[in-house]
Design an enzyme around this catalytic site. Structure first.
Site, PDB file in Angstrom:
ATOM      1  N   THR A   1      24.880  -5.302  32.255  1.00 33.51           N
ATOM      2  CA  THR A   1      24.317  -6.577  31.764  1.00 33.51           C
ATOM      3  C   THR A   1      23.912  -7.517  32.905  1.00 33.51           C
ATOM      4  OG1 THR A   1      26.537  -7.544  31.632  1.00 33.51           O
ATOM      5  CG2 THR A   1      25.692  -6.479  29.642  1.00 33.51           C
TER       6      THR A   1
ATOM      7  N   CYS B   1      31.256 -37.296  24.777  1.00 32.94           N
ATOM      8  CA  CYS B   1      32.198 -36.216  24.478  1.00 32.94           C
ATOM      9  C   CYS B   1      33.591 -36.799  24.249  1.00 32.94           C
ATOM     10  CB  CYS B   1      32.215 -35.182  25.600  1.00 32.94           C
ATOM     11  SG  CYS B   1      33.220 -33.752  25.167  1.00 32.94           S
TER      12      CYS B   1
ATOM     13  N   TYR C   1      32.147  -6.663  30.708  1.00 35.94           N
ATOM     14  CA  TYR C   1      32.974  -5.618  30.093  1.00 35.94           C
ATOM     15  C   TYR C   1      32.099  -4.388  29.843  1.00 35.94           C
ATOM     16  CZ  TYR C   1      35.698  -9.844  29.357  1.00 35.94           C
ATOM     17  OH  TYR C   1      36.374 -11.030  29.565  1.00 35.94           O
TER      18      TYR C   1
ATOM     19  N   THR D   1      29.632  -4.105  27.950  1.00 33.06           N
ATOM     20  CA  THR D   1      29.322  -3.917  26.529  1.00 33.06           C
ATOM     21  C   THR D   1      28.275  -4.938  26.096  1.00 33.06           C
ATOM     22  OG1 THR D   1      31.090  -5.448  25.883  1.00 33.06           O
ATOM     23  CG2 THR D   1      31.646  -3.103  25.950  1.00 33.06           C
TER      24      THR D   1
END
EC number: 1.11.1.-
Length: 492
Positions: free
Chosen positions: A398, A121, A387, A389
Site C-alpha cells: 500500500t 474542538c 498490515y 492488507t
C-alpha cells in the site's frame, strides 16, 4: 452572515441547542432524540473499538505509562486500533505536556486550549481546561484571552496562521515574538509553543475526522463546569451526522459498486507501479502535474459539495459560540486555498529546500531537546505503518496509496516534492475521498458521518482510522515545516 456575530434579524433564524450550545438553523426542524451511537466514536461501531481494546493489554500499559488524564479516553480507544502508532503518539504527547521543557505546565495546557479553539474542538478544550486547573493554572484565565498574560496573548497571530494558512508565516512573525522586552519569548519557549499548537490543530482534525464522541462524564473541576460545545450532539445526530441514511444504501452505494471500486483501486495501484518501472516522467512534466493537482484542489469542497452532502452546514458561515471564541481572536479567519484563483504570488514550498529530515528535525531538537526524535519516530511510524492488507485482500503493497494521502495534504498546503508524480494523486484518490481529506485537514469542524461513510465503503474502520492518522501527521508536519523555516530565516 458574519462569523462570530450577527444582526438581530439574521439571529431570528437561529436557535441555541440547550445541550451543546451549538447554534442551529431553525428551518432544520430539529428533532431531539437519544444519540444513535455509544462508545468512543459516532462513526465507528462500538464493538469494533471495544474488541481491539479487550484483546490488547499493551494499550492498558501505554495508558498507565503515558496518559496525561490517567484513563483510557475516547481518542486513545480509537487510536488503539493501531497500537504501534499509539505508543509513538502517547510518548510524544506526554513529553510535550509533562516532561522537562521550556514552558511551565499550565502554559502548555492553555496553549492546547488556544489551538483547539481555532477549530471549535470542544472535546480537546474540555480535556485541557481540566488539565490546566489540575496543574495549577489560574482559573481566571479560563474567562478568556483578556485575562491571560500579554505574552500568551501574543501567540494569537501565529496560532491563527499555523491553523489555517501556515504559508503566511514569516521571519518577521518570529522576530516580533522574540524581540527584547518583558513579554518576549525565548526561542526554546517558542519552539515548544509551536510544537504544541501544531500538535493540537492536527489532533482536532483527528477528533472530527474520526467522529470522537464527548467523554461520558465530563468532570467538574474547582467549581468550573467544563464546556460542552461538541460537534456530535443529539441535535446533530437527529438530523445529519449520524443518520444511517437511506442514500447510503441506494444504488450508488451498493455493495456491488463498492466491491468494484476496491478492485478498480487495486488495479490502478498495480498499473502505476508498472508504469513507474517502465518510464520516468520528465522534471518539467512532474512540475506541470503538481500545478494541475494544486489548482484542482481548489474545486474540491466547493461547487458540487452541496449536492454531494445536501444536509451539511457548508452553506452557512460558521458561527463560533462564545464558550470557544473567548480563547481566540479573529474567529472569522479560516483556511483559504493555497492556489487561489488568479493569485500566483505565493511561491511553492519546495520540499527539498527545507526538509524535516535535514533541517526541521535538527532545529527543533537543538532548541527543545529530544522532541525531534519523538516527532520523527511518530512521522515515520504512521508513514510506514502497514498490515499489507486492503479491505479483504492480503499481501498488498500500500506504499503508493499512503504516499498519495500524505502528499495530497502537503499539496493543499503548497508543499511540493520534486521526486513525486502528482498524477498518482488523481489516479488513487477518488472524489469523495478528496472531499473528506480536504474537510478533515482544512476545516475539520465541518466533517460529517456522511462524508466518512462516502469513501472506501468496503474498507475496515481501522483502515479509515489509519487514513486519519496519516492526515493528522501530514498536517502537523506541514505546519512545523513552515514555522521552523521561518525560525531558521530569523536565525540566519
Amino acid at each position: 452572515m458574519n462569523r462570530g456575530g450577527s444582526s438581530p434579524s439574521a439571529a431570528a433564524n437561529y436557535l441555541l441547542c440547550t445541550n451543546c450550545r451549538k447554534v442551529l438553523r431553525k428551518d432544520k426542524r430539529i428533532r431531539v432524540s437519544q444519540p444513535l451511537t455509544r462508545g468512543p466514536s459516532a462513526f465507528i461501531p462500538e464493538k469494533e473499538v471495544v474488541q481491539a481494546n479487550t484483546v490488547d493489554e499493551r494499550t492498558n500499559f501505554l495508558v498507565e505509562e503515558y496518559s496525561t488524564s490517567g484513563r483510557l479516553d475516547n481518542i486513545t480507544q480509537v487510536m488503539s486500533l493501531h497500537t504501534q502508532y499509539l505508543e509513538s503518539f502517547l510518548r510524544s504527547q506526554f513529553y510535550m505536556l509533562r516532561m522537562d521543557g521550556p514552558l511551565p505546565l499550565p502554559y502548555r495546557h492553555y496553549i492546547a486550549i488556544m489551538a483547539a479553539a481555532r477549530h471549535q474542538c470542544s472535546y480537546l478544550i474540555n480535556m485541557h481546561v481540566d488539565e490546566f486547573l489540575k496543574t495549577g493554572g489560574i482559573a481566571e484565565w479560563l474567562n478568556g484571552l483578556e485575562y491571560v498574560p500579554q505574552r500568551l496573548k501574543n501567540l494569537n497571530e501565529i496560532n491563527k496562521l499555523l491553523a489555517h494558512r501556515p504559508w503566511l508565516i514569516t521571519k518577521e512573525h518570529i522576530q516580533k515574538l522574540v524581540k527584547t522586552g518583558e513579554n518576549n519569548w525565548s526561542l526554546p519557549e517558542l519552539v515548544h509553543a509551536v510544537v504544541l499548537l501544531a500538535h493540537y490543530h492536527a489532533l482536532a482534525s483527528f477528533v472530527f475526522g474520526s467522529g470522537i464522541n464527548p467523554e461520558r462524564d465530563p468532570e467538574i473541576s474547582n467549581g468550573f463546569r467544563l464546556i460542552s460545545v461538541n460537534n456530535f450532539c443529539v441535535c446533530d445526530l437527529a438530523n445529519d451526522n449520524n443518520i444511517e441514511n437511506a442514500s447510503l444504501t441506494g444504488s450508488n452505494f451498493g455493495i456491488v459498486d463498492s466491491l468494484s471500486e476496491l478492485e478498480a483501486l487495486m488495479e490502478r495501484m498495480k498499473r502505476l507501479q508498472e508504469e513507474r518501472e517502465d518510464e520516468e516522467a520528465s522534471q518539467e512534466e512532474m512540475t506541470t502535474r503538481f500545478e494541475k493537482e494544486k489548482k484542482e484542489s481548489l474545486f474540491v469542497v466547493s461547487g458540487d459539495t452541496f449536492h454531494s452532502f445536501p444536509h451539511s452546514d457548508f452553506e452557512d458561515d460558521m458561527i463560533v459560540t462564545s464558550d470557544v471564541s473567548r480563547y481566540i481572536e479573529d474567529p472569522g479567519f479560516g483556511y483559504e486555498d493555497f492556489a487561489r484563483r488568479g493569485e500566483e504570488h505565493l511561491p511553492t514550498f519546495r520540499a527539498q529546500d527545507y526538509t524535516w529530515e535535514n533541517h526541521g528535525f535538527s532545529l527543533v531538537n537543538r532548541l527543545y531537546s529530544d522532541i525531534g526524535h519523538l516527532l520523527d519516530e511518530k512521522f515515520r511510524m504512521v508513514y510506514n505503518l502497514t498490515y499489507n492488507t486492503m479491505a479483504t485482500h492480503e499481501d498488498v503493497d500500500t506504499t503508493t496509496l499512503r504516499r498519495a494521502l500524505f502528499n495530497y495534504v502537503h499539496c493543499m498546503f503548497g508543499i511540493r516534492y520534486d521526486d513525486y508524480d502528482y498524477g498518482e494523486v488523481n489516479q488513487l484518490l477518488e472524489r469523495s475521498l478528496k472531499v473528506y481529506i480536504k474537510t478533515v485537514t482544512c476545516y475539520p469542524e465541518r466533517t460529517t458521518k456522511r462524508m466518512y461513510d462516502s469513501y472506501w465503503r468496503q474498507f475496515k474502520h481501522s483502515e479509515k482510522v489509519h487514513v486519519n492518522l496519516l492526515l493528522m501527521e501530514a498536517r502537523m508536519q506541514a505546519e512545523l515545516l513552515y514555522a521552523l523555516r521561518a525560525i531558521t530565516r530569523h536565525l540566519t
